[in-house]
Design a protein around this motif. Structure first.
Motif, PDB file in Angstrom:
ATOM      1  N   ASN A  40      25.332  95.480  48.233  1.00 30.78           N
ATOM      2  CA  ASN A  40      24.291  95.442  49.268  1.00 30.78           C
ATOM      3  C   ASN A  40      24.868  95.830  50.622  1.00 30.78           C
ATOM      4  O   ASN A  40      24.249  96.567  51.389  1.00 30.78           O
ATOM      5  N   GLU A  43      25.503  99.617  50.744  1.00 33.95           N
ATOM      6  CA  GLU A  43      24.257 100.351  50.994  1.00 33.95           C
ATOM      7  C   GLU A  43      23.822 100.228  52.452  1.00 33.95           C
ATOM      8  O   GLU A  43      23.345 101.195  53.055  1.00 33.95           O
ATOM      9  N   GLU A  44      24.004  99.056  53.031  1.00 35.76           N
ATOM     10  CA  GLU A  44      23.675  98.817  54.441  1.00 35.76           C
ATOM     11  C   GLU A  44      24.526  99.708  55.353  1.00 35.76           C
ATOM     12  O   GLU A  44      24.013 100.362  56.261  1.00 35.76           O
TER      13      GLU A  44
END
Length: 135
Positions: A40, A43-44
């Motif tokens: 996550n 991706e951020e």
């Protein structure tokens, strides 16, 4: 399993054994990295990099070699990267930054005074995102 693979490399050691030791250590490093990756977060960060028009990257000493490699790789994919070993020039560039941009600080110790000062300037100028994350 060959117990010799888990010992340090020594002078006059057989080249084949050295290669096996290096392969073992490389694979262990990759496995440990994969185990600790936060997809996550990746991706951020990828989204932020994509949105940035300019990336400022700084490292001093051996960390500058990493900054140079970062610069080369991100320039190849079309990103505008500012990288200089002179922290005064980097500070000036960030102070005059416009548009969405980010600052990447590279420091093995995390205590290099020039890197910390530049990170502080980046936060003040909002050149960096407010992450509680360091690699």
């Amino acid at each position: 399993m060959n117990e010799d693979l888990y010992t340090d490399i020594t002078p006059d050691e057989d080249a084949g054994l050295i290669a096996e030791k290096l392969a073992l250590r490389f694979n262990q490093s990759i496995n440990q990295t994969v185990k600790h990756l936060d997809t996550n977060r990746i991706e951020e960060v990828a989204k932020i990099v994509k949105e940035c028009t300019t990336i400022y990257v700084y490292g001093l000493g051996a960390s500058h070699i990493v900054a140079e490699d970062f610069t080369q790789k991100f320039t190849r994919i079309g990103k505008s990267v500012v990288n200089t070993v002179d922290h005064h020039l980097m500070a000036s560039a960030m102070i005059n930054a416009s548009g969405p941009c980010m600052f990447v600080a590279i420091s093995n110790s995390g205590e290099t005074k020039e890197v910390l000062k530049l990170a502080q300037i980046a936060k003040q100028k909002k050149v960096s995102y407010d992450w509680d994350y360091a690699i």
